[in-house]
Design an enzyme around this catalytic site. Structure first.
Site, PDB file in Angstrom:
ATOM      1  N   GLY A  71       1.003  -0.615   0.256  1.00  0.00           N
ATOM      2  CA  GLY A  71       0.479  -0.311  -0.010  1.00  0.00           C
ATOM      3  C   GLY A  71       0.813   1.405   0.162  1.00  0.00           C
ATOM      4  O   GLY A  71       2.042   1.332  -0.230  1.00  0.00           O
ATOM      5  N   TYR A  73       0.128   5.529   1.619  1.00  0.00           N
ATOM      6  CA  TYR A  73       0.471   6.436   2.717  1.00  0.00           C
ATOM      7  C   TYR A  73      -0.775   5.857   3.380  1.00  0.00           C
ATOM      8  O   TYR A  73      -1.448   6.257   3.053  1.00  0.00           O
ATOM      9  CB  TYR A  73       1.135   7.746   2.611  1.00  0.00           C
ATOM     10  CG  TYR A  73       2.355   8.200   2.635  1.00  0.00           C
ATOM     11  CD1 TYR A  73       3.347   8.094   3.608  1.00  0.00           C
ATOM     12  CD2 TYR A  73       2.664   8.561   1.082  1.00  0.00           C
ATOM     13  CE1 TYR A  73       4.266   8.755   3.566  1.00  0.00           C
ATOM     14  CE2 TYR A  73       4.227   8.860   1.186  1.00  0.00           C
ATOM     15  CZ  TYR A  73       5.076   8.994   2.414  1.00  0.00           C
ATOM     16  OH  TYR A  73       6.506   9.087   1.893  1.00  0.00           O
ATOM     17  N   TYR A  75      -2.654   6.872   7.948  1.00  0.00           N
ATOM     18  CA  TYR A  75      -2.899   7.471   9.074  1.00  0.00           C
ATOM     19  C   TYR A  75      -3.448   6.526  10.105  1.00  0.00           C
ATOM     20  O   TYR A  75      -3.983   5.798   9.816  1.00  0.00           O
ATOM     21  CB  TYR A  75      -3.375   9.050   8.513  1.00  0.00           C
ATOM     22  CG  TYR A  75      -3.637   9.281  10.269  1.00  0.00           C
ATOM     23  CD1 TYR A  75      -2.699  10.249  11.470  1.00  0.00           C
ATOM     24  CD2 TYR A  75      -4.593   9.373  10.731  1.00  0.00           C
ATOM     25  CE1 TYR A  75      -3.289  10.720  12.083  1.00  0.00           C
ATOM     26  CE2 TYR A  75      -5.587   9.985  12.499  1.00  0.00           C
ATOM     27  CZ  TYR A  75      -4.530  10.530  12.903  1.00  0.00           C
ATOM     28  OH  TYR A  75      -4.126  11.075  14.284  1.00  0.00           O
ATOM     29  N   ALA A 149      -8.833   1.147   6.668  1.00  0.00           N
ATOM     30  CA  ALA A 149      -7.958   0.709   5.167  1.00  0.00           C
ATOM     31  C   ALA A 149      -7.034  -0.412   5.891  1.00  0.00           C
ATOM     32  O   ALA A 149      -6.554  -1.258   6.408  1.00  0.00           O
ATOM     33  CB  ALA A 149      -6.320   1.727   5.403  1.00  0.00           C
ATOM     34  N   GLY A 151      -3.787  -3.243   4.701  1.00  0.00           N
ATOM     35  CA  GLY A 151      -2.488  -3.185   4.360  1.00  0.00           C
ATOM     36  C   GLY A 151      -1.993  -4.285   5.167  1.00  0.00           C
ATOM     37  O   GLY A 151      -1.597  -4.604   6.345  1.00  0.00           O
ATOM     38  N   GLY A 162      -2.490  -5.606   8.444  1.00  0.00           N
ATOM     39  CA  GLY A 162      -3.111  -5.397   8.889  1.00  0.00           C
ATOM     40  C   GLY A 162      -4.847  -4.177   8.558  1.00  0.00           C
ATOM     41  O   GLY A 162      -4.552  -4.021   7.553  1.00  0.00           O
ATOM     42  N   ILE A 163      -5.713  -3.894   9.003  1.00  0.00           N
ATOM     43  CA  ILE A 163      -6.736  -2.998   8.994  1.00  0.00           C
ATOM     44  C   ILE A 163      -7.047  -2.237  10.476  1.00  0.00           C
ATOM     45  O   ILE A 163      -6.146  -2.093  10.960  1.00  0.00           O
ATOM     46  CB  ILE A 163      -8.136  -3.811   8.654  1.00  0.00           C
ATOM     47  CG1 ILE A 163      -8.398  -4.573  10.527  1.00  0.00           C
ATOM     48  CG2 ILE A 163      -8.254  -5.177   7.942  1.00  0.00           C
ATOM     49  CD1 ILE A 163      -9.458  -4.886   9.891  1.00  0.00           C
ATOM     50  N   SER A 164      -7.266  -0.854   9.899  1.00  0.00           N
ATOM     51  CA  SER A 164      -7.563  -0.121  10.806  1.00  0.00           C
ATOM     52  C   SER A 164      -8.796   0.298  10.330  1.00  0.00           C
ATOM     53  O   SER A 164      -9.529   0.691   9.164  1.00  0.00           O
ATOM     54  CB  SER A 164      -6.281   1.322  10.184  1.00  0.00           C
ATOM     55  OG  SER A 164      -7.471   1.406   9.197  1.00  0.00           O
ATOM     56  N   CYS A 180      -3.675   6.747   0.742  1.00  0.00           N
ATOM     57  CA  CYS A 180      -3.468   5.231   0.143  1.00  0.00           C
ATOM     58  C   CYS A 180      -3.295   6.056  -1.178  1.00  0.00           C
ATOM     59  O   CYS A 180      -3.511   4.964  -2.077  1.00  0.00           O
ATOM     60  CB  CYS A 180      -4.898   4.644   0.149  1.00  0.00           C
ATOM     61  SG  CYS A 180      -4.824   4.074   1.681  1.00  0.00           S
TER      62      CYS A 180
END
Length: 220
Positions: A71, A73, A75, A149, A151, A162-164, A180
Site C-alpha cells: 500500500g 501512505y 494515518y 484501510a 495493508g 492488517g486493518i484500521s 492511499c
C-alpha cells in the site's frame, strides 16, 4: 487457536513492529499461536511499499514510519481501531488475494452491525461508504469516503500488519497525506457518520464476525 490481545492506551509504533516481526517468526516456526492485536497509536503516518513521496503533503506534522507493508501512505491515531492480524496462511489456503478478500469481508460484516454498508472498489484498497448526504460528483456518481484501510505483509506465509477502522479519529489529521494515493475521495468515521459508537462496540463486532470471515484451518 487464535490469541486475542487488547491494549489500552497508545502503543508505540516501533514496539508494535518489533512484536509483529517476532510473533510472525514464532508462528511460522510453530512456536506460537496465531494472534489478533487490537490497539491504538499516537498520531503518525506510515509509508507502504508503494508510497509516493509527493503524497506526503506535510512531512513535519507527525512522525513518518516505513511500514514495509503493501500500500501507500496511511494515518494512524487515537480514535482509530488498528487491528494487527498475524495468521498462518500456510494452514489457510496460501491464497493472498483470497486473504485480502477475507479482511475486506470482515470489515464489511463488522460495519453492517452498525447499519452501515461498506463496499470495495476496483483499483481502490480499503472499504468505502457512499455518502447520500453529500453532493454528487462532477460525473454524476455518488460521493464516497474511506472508512477502513487494509495493508498486509507476509513472511513465510504468516501475515502481519492488517486493518484500521475509523471510529472517532481527528479526520483533519489525514490532511498531511494523500491517503492511499487517492485524491478524489474523502475519509470518514463511524462517529462522523452520526453513529454514537465506541471502540468497545467495534471490538465486540470484530470478534463476533471473525470466525465468519476466517473459518478455522480445520474448516478450510
Amino acid at each position: 487457536m487464535v490469541e486475542w490481545i487488547h491494549s489500552d492506551g497508545l502503543v508505540d509504533y516501533e514496539t508494535a513492529l518489533e512484536f509483529m516481526e517476532q510473533r510472525a517468526t514464532a508462528i511460522a516456526a510453530g512456536e506460537a499461536e496465531e494472534c489478533i492485536w487490537l490497539l491504538e497509536h499516537a498520531p503518525l503516518y506510515t509509508a507502504g511499499t508503494s508510497a509516493k513521496i509527493d503524497d506526503l503533503v506535510d512531512p513535519e506534522r507527525f512522525p513518518v514510519y516505513q511500514a514495509r507493508r503493501g500500500g501507500e501512505y496511511t494515518y494512524h491515531g487515537p480514535g482509530q481501531r488498528v487491528v494487527y492480524v498475524m495468521l498462518d496462511l500456510s494452514k489457510r489456503g496460501r491464497d493472498v488475494r483470497a486473504f485480502v478478500k477475507q479482511l475486506e469481508t470482515w470489515v464489511i460484516q463488522t460495519l453492517a452491525e452498525f447499519n452501515l454498508k461498506g463496499e470495495i472498489r476496483e483499483g481502490r484498497v480499503g472499504v468505502w461508504i457512499e455518502r447520500d448526504d453529500k453532493p454528487l460528483r462532477a460525473d454524476g456518481s455518488k460521493s464516497e469516503d474511506k472508512i477502513a484501510a487494509i495493508g498486509i505483509r507476509l513472511r513465510r506465509w504468516v501475515s502481519f500488519h492488517g486493518i484500521s477502522i475509523n471510529v472517532e479519529p481527528d479526520l483533519s489529521h489525514f490532511g498531511g497525506i494523500v491517503p492511499c494515493g487517492i485524491t478524489e475521495h474523502g475519509v470518514t468515521s463511524l462517529v462522523d457518520l452520526g453513529l454514537p459508537v465506541t471502540m468497545d462496540d467495534v471490538d465486540v463486532a470484530l470478534k463476533r464476525n471473525f470466525e465468519l470471515a476466517f473459518p478455522s484451518p480445520a474448516e478450510v
